[in-house]
Design an enzyme around this catalytic site. Structure first.
Site, mmCIF file in Angstrom:
data_model
loop_
_atom_site.group_PDB
_atom_site.id
_atom_site.type_symbol
_atom_site.label_atom_id
_atom_site.label_comp_id
_atom_site.label_asym_id
_atom_site.label_seq_id
_atom_site.Cartn_x
_atom_site.Cartn_y
_atom_site.Cartn_z
ATOM 1 N N GLU A 151 13.006 -4.639 -5.028
ATOM 2 C CA GLU A 151 12.118 -5.026 -6.129
ATOM 3 C C GLU A 151 12.868 -5.726 -7.249
ATOM 4 O O GLU A 151 12.303 -6.463 -8.021
ATOM 5 C CB GLU A 151 11.384 -3.803 -6.685
ATOM 6 C CG GLU A 151 10.310 -3.305 -5.751
ATOM 7 C CD GLU A 151 9.087 -2.782 -6.468
ATOM 8 O OE1 GLU A 151 8.907 -3.075 -7.645
ATOM 9 O OE2 GLU A 151 8.308 -2.057 -5.820
ATOM 10 N N SER A 155 8.204 4.692 -13.166
ATOM 11 C CA SER A 155 7.940 4.899 -14.599
ATOM 12 C C SER A 155 9.237 5.233 -15.347
ATOM 13 O O SER A 155 10.262 5.576 -14.745
ATOM 14 C CB SER A 155 6.939 6.042 -14.783
ATOM 15 O OG SER A 155 7.572 7.263 -14.449
ATOM 16 N N SER A 172 -2.031 -4.035 -6.008
ATOM 17 C CA SER A 172 -2.106 -5.354 -6.648
ATOM 18 C C SER A 172 -2.450 -6.425 -5.615
ATOM 19 O O SER A 172 -1.888 -6.450 -4.517
ATOM 20 C CB SER A 172 -0.767 -5.715 -7.294
ATOM 21 O OG SER A 172 -0.403 -4.756 -8.247
ATOM 22 N N GLY A 216 0.823 -1.215 0.000
ATOM 23 C CA GLY A 216 0.000 0.000 0.000
ATOM 24 C C GLY A 216 0.852 1.258 0.000
ATOM 25 O O GLY A 216 0.977 1.915 1.040
ATOM 26 N N TYR A 217 1.445 1.552 -1.130
ATOM 27 C CA TYR A 217 2.223 2.788 -1.266
ATOM 28 C C TYR A 217 1.398 3.850 -2.012
ATOM 29 O O TYR A 217 1.105 4.906 -1.496
ATOM 30 C CB TYR A 217 3.512 2.545 -2.062
ATOM 31 C CG TYR A 217 4.676 1.927 -1.319
ATOM 32 C CD1 TYR A 217 4.520 1.261 -0.114
ATOM 33 C CD2 TYR A 217 5.960 2.002 -1.848
ATOM 34 C CE1 TYR A 217 5.607 0.688 0.542
ATOM 35 C CE2 TYR A 217 7.051 1.442 -1.197
ATOM 36 C CZ TYR A 217 6.862 0.783 -0.008
ATOM 37 O OH TYR A 217 7.951 0.228 0.626
ATOM 38 N N SER A 218 1.056 3.553 -3.286
ATOM 39 C CA SER A 218 0.473 4.569 -4.172
ATOM 40 C C SER A 218 -0.880 5.054 -3.678
ATOM 41 O O SER A 218 -1.684 4.289 -3.140
ATOM 42 C CB SER A 218 0.308 3.993 -5.583
ATOM 43 O OG SER A 218 1.536 3.514 -6.055
ATOM 44 N N GLU A 268 9.941 7.830 -17.086
ATOM 45 C CA GLU A 268 10.386 9.211 -16.859
ATOM 46 C C GLU A 268 11.143 9.312 -15.531
ATOM 47 O O GLU A 268 12.165 9.985 -15.438
ATOM 48 C CB GLU A 268 9.177 10.168 -16.846
ATOM 49 C CG GLU A 268 8.528 10.378 -18.203
ATOM 50 C CD GLU A 268 7.599 9.238 -18.617
ATOM 51 O OE1 GLU A 268 7.400 8.294 -17.823
ATOM 52 O OE2 GLU A 268 7.068 9.294 -19.744
HETATM 53 C C1 LIG Z 1 0.299 -3.005 -13.053
HETATM 54 C C2 LIG Z 1 0.534 -2.096 -11.905
HETATM 55 C C3 LIG Z 1 0.609 -2.599 -10.622
HETATM 56 C C4 LIG Z 1 0.839 -1.744 -9.538
HETATM 57 N N1 LIG Z 1 0.863 -2.280 -8.267
HETATM 58 C C5 LIG Z 1 1.023 -1.458 -7.216
HETATM 59 C C6 LIG Z 1 0.972 -1.961 -5.880
HETATM 60 O O1 LIG Z 1 0.781 -3.160 -5.662
HETATM 61 N N2 LIG Z 1 1.120 -1.110 -4.841
HETATM 62 C C7 LIG Z 1 1.339 0.214 -5.044
HETATM 63 O O2 LIG Z 1 1.505 0.936 -4.047
HETATM 64 N N3 LIG Z 1 1.369 0.743 -6.286
HETATM 65 C C8 LIG Z 1 1.211 -0.060 -7.382
HETATM 66 N N4 LIG Z 1 1.223 0.456 -8.656
HETATM 67 C C9 LIG Z 1 1.326 1.897 -8.822
HETATM 68 C C10 LIG Z 1 2.622 2.380 -9.418
HETATM 69 O O3 LIG Z 1 3.651 2.345 -8.483
HETATM 70 C C11 LIG Z 1 2.331 3.795 -9.938
HETATM 71 O O4 LIG Z 1 1.466 3.670 -11.035
HETATM 72 C C12 LIG Z 1 3.565 4.526 -10.339
HETATM 73 O O5 LIG Z 1 4.329 4.847 -9.204
HETATM 74 C C13 LIG Z 1 3.220 5.832 -11.100
HETATM 75 O O6 LIG Z 1 2.370 6.604 -10.325
HETATM 76 P P1 LIG Z 1 0.981 7.161 -10.902
HETATM 77 O O7 LIG Z 1 0.259 6.052 -11.562
HETATM 78 O O8 LIG Z 1 0.302 7.895 -9.815
HETATM 79 O O9 LIG Z 1 1.393 8.172 -12.054
HETATM 80 P P2 LIG Z 1 1.963 9.661 -11.860
HETATM 81 O O10 LIG Z 1 3.011 9.676 -10.814
HETATM 82 O O11 LIG Z 1 0.814 10.584 -11.703
HETATM 83 O O12 LIG Z 1 2.653 9.884 -13.268
HETATM 84 C C14 LIG Z 1 1.890 10.153 -14.455
HETATM 85 C C15 LIG Z 1 2.887 10.368 -15.584
HETATM 86 O O13 LIG Z 1 3.691 11.516 -15.279
HETATM 87 C C16 LIG Z 1 5.066 11.168 -15.309
HETATM 88 N N5 LIG Z 1 5.770 11.892 -14.247
HETATM 89 C C17 LIG Z 1 5.441 11.940 -12.926
HETATM 90 N N6 LIG Z 1 6.321 12.706 -12.250
HETATM 91 C C18 LIG Z 1 7.245 13.111 -13.150
HETATM 92 C C19 LIG Z 1 8.424 13.928 -13.077
HETATM 93 N N7 LIG Z 1 8.832 14.458 -11.915
HETATM 94 N N8 LIG Z 1 9.121 14.159 -14.223
HETATM 95 C C20 LIG Z 1 8.728 13.612 -15.409
HETATM 96 N N9 LIG Z 1 7.610 12.859 -15.540
HETATM 97 C C21 LIG Z 1 6.883 12.612 -14.432
HETATM 98 C C22 LIG Z 1 5.115 9.682 -15.028
HETATM 99 O O14 LIG Z 1 6.278 9.096 -15.576
HETATM 100 C C23 LIG Z 1 3.859 9.209 -15.768
HETATM 101 O O15 LIG Z 1 4.120 9.048 -17.144
HETATM 102 C C24 LIG Z 1 1.003 -0.365 -9.756
HETATM 103 C C25 LIG Z 1 0.926 0.147 -11.060
HETATM 104 C C26 LIG Z 1 0.696 -0.698 -12.121
HETATM 105 C C27 LIG Z 1 0.611 -0.115 -13.505
#
Ligand SMILES: Cc1cc2nc3c(=O)[nH]c(=O)nc-3n(C[C@H](O)[C@H](O)[C@H](O)COP(=O)(O)OP(=O)(O)OC[C@H]3O[C@@H](n4cnc5c(N)ncnc54)[C@H](O)[C@@H]3O)c2cc1C
Length: 409
Positions: free
Chosen positions: A269, A388, A186, A152-154, A390
């Site tokens: 990880e 990601s 997840s 539970g991070y995001s 980026e």
């Molecule tokens: C299949 C899957 C499983 C996952 N499982 C888990 C889980 O079990 N537990 C959990 O806690 N999380 C989980 N996640 C979440 C994952 O860690 C986040 O999706 C990830 O950290 C990106 O955060 P966000 O989706 O909020 O996108 P955002 O952080 O909002 O980013 C949106 C876009 O902006 C870009 N961006 C953001 N900040 C910057 C910056 N400073 N400079 C340039 N570009 C930037 C990003 O690269 C991305 O393209 C999962 C995600 C996926 C897809």
């Protein structure tokens, strides 16, 4: 597919690494490889034979209960938590043996494991940062696959920018009371416990004042809502905490020091499973070449070229992974993540080209996708989770190239 019994067979030969080949011939890497291969061949020939290839990213819904029984079968034989120290219930296996196990596991097309979060993330975190009481309470349940975990991070406003976490935890006598929302969690729908990051000091900003808590999922204050994905399946969730409770002593590391512990988990990880993952990639590529042969797509010189390039990419990726395994040099993890995620996403795109126009049509109702369509859609997530593209490039820019941080408005 049948339903294998969840009863655990007697396994007097539970594997624990012995450095001396005289004490156990499996100390020799070749003998170890043969032992793993034989065990897997035997185990996957019987009641679990229907599980070959089941599960994995985008397909976690496949035969979940049966895969859980399979994982418990592995545990009984000592094949879970191979690299953990023996005193914590692991096998104490050296890196080379862990790599061999993951390679053979992927080669055997054994089913995807169900407790990645416990075995690869939380367990090593507890070994590094947990109290003896926390280790005794939780590690045996992970080793035996009795308790499943989620991460539970995001949160809706805290993904790449994890320090923006807003979920709050307040101490109320002997318990923490947790309020907030997590997202993309997840396997939360099958987890017994969640390790989460919460703000325990509301007067502190950003990464200060956060704590790393262990929270039971099965209680009235926790609501799990599945998120349906492009693939049509739902393996991650929104999780709402409304007055949820956990014991006061279930904080890993010091109260307010959760950021350091959370980063420790993230560093884990990229474990040895990476090499097994690449054996899995090779199986996918081989299957795609087989598909192209059957459909006649190999007659297209452009597609042939792309398939060859995919193979070259795989070889380079594998060589890089082997060379850097266990390295914590700056940027290594980011380069690996960027390379494998782009390669795998590219494979999904290539699969659609091999399938041609037929790839645009579902196989049946309702929304019945084949493995290639699922691969194409789910591999879009590869460049997002685990940091990601980026974010990885920013890490390389700042920590490896020493470029100045961009001025943010
Ligand atoms: C299949 C899957 C499983 C996952 N499982 C888990 C889980 O079990 N537990 C959990 O806690 N999380 C989980 N996640 C979440 C994952 O860690 C986040 O999706 C990830 O950290 C990106 O955060 P966000 O989706 O909020 O996108 P955002 O952080 O909002 O980013 C949106 C876009 O902006 C870009 N961006 C953001 N900040 C910057 C910056 N400073 N400079 C340039 N570009 C930037 C990003 O690269 C991305 O393209 C999962 C995600 C996926 C897809």
């Amino acid at each position: 597919m049948g339903s294998p019994s969840t009863a655990l067979p007697e396994r007097p030969d539970r594997y624990v690494f012995q450095a001396d080949p005289g004490a156990d011939p499996r100390a020799d890497p070749d003998r170890f490889r043969a032992a793993v291969r034989d065990w897997l061949a035997d185990a996957l020939a019987g009641e679990f034979s229907g599980l070959r290839g089941a599960g994995g990213p985008g397909r976690e819904h496949e035969a979940f209960d049966e895969r859980l029984a399979w994982d418990r079968h592995l545990a009984e034989a000592g094949w879970t938590c191979l690299g953990w120290p023996v005193e914590h219930g692991g096998a104490g296996a050296p890196l080379a043996h862990q790599v061999i196990f993951h390679e053979e596991y992927a080669r055997a097309d054994a089913p995807a494991r169900v407790n990645h979060f416990g075995e690869e993330l939380l367990g090593p975190t507890l070994i590094a940062f947990g109290t003896p009481a926390q280790q005794q309470r939780f590690l045996p349940g992970i080793v035996a696959v009795r308790e499943l975990w989620c991460q539970g991070y995001s949160e809706p406003g805290a993904g790449s920018d994890l320090a923006a976490v807003r979920t709050r935890a307040t101490l109320d006598g002997e318990a923490w009371v947790i309020d907030g929302q997590k997202v993309w969690t997840s396997l939360a729908h099958v987890a017994h416990w969640c390790f989460l990051l919460a703000r325990t000091d509301p007067d502190q900003q950003r990464h200060r004042g956060l704590s790393y808590l262990l929270v039971p999922m099965h209680q009235p204050g926790v609501e799990v809502r599945p998120i349906r994905q492009l693939t049509g399946t739902a393996e991650f969730n929104e999780v709402f905490f409304t007055g949820a409770r956990t014991d006061a002593d279930l904080v890993v590391g010091a109260v307010g020091d959760g950021w350091r512990v959370a980063l420790g988990t993230l560093a884990m990880e990229r474990g040895v499973a990476t090499l097994g993952q690449q054996v899995g990639f090779r199986r996918e590529l081989d299957a795609l070449v087989g598909l192209a042969r059957r459909t006649g797509a190999l007659a297209d010189p452009v597609l042939r070229d792309k398939l060859v390039r995919a193979r070259i990419g795989l070889e380079v990726m594998q060589a890089h992974a082997r060379r850097t395994l266990g390295s914590d040099a700056p940027g290594v993890a980011s380069v690996s993540k960027l390379v494998w995620a782009a390669w795998h996403r590219g494979l999904g795109e290539l699969a659609m080209e091999v399938l041609g126009a037929g790839s645009l049509v579902a196989q049946g109702e309702p929304y019945d996708l084949d493995r290639w369509q699922r691969l194409f859609l789910f591999s879009r997530a590869d460049t997002i989770y685990g940091g990601s593209d980026e974010v990885q490039r920013t890490i390389l820019a700042e920590r490896v190239l020493g470029l100045p941080r961009p001025v943010r408005p």
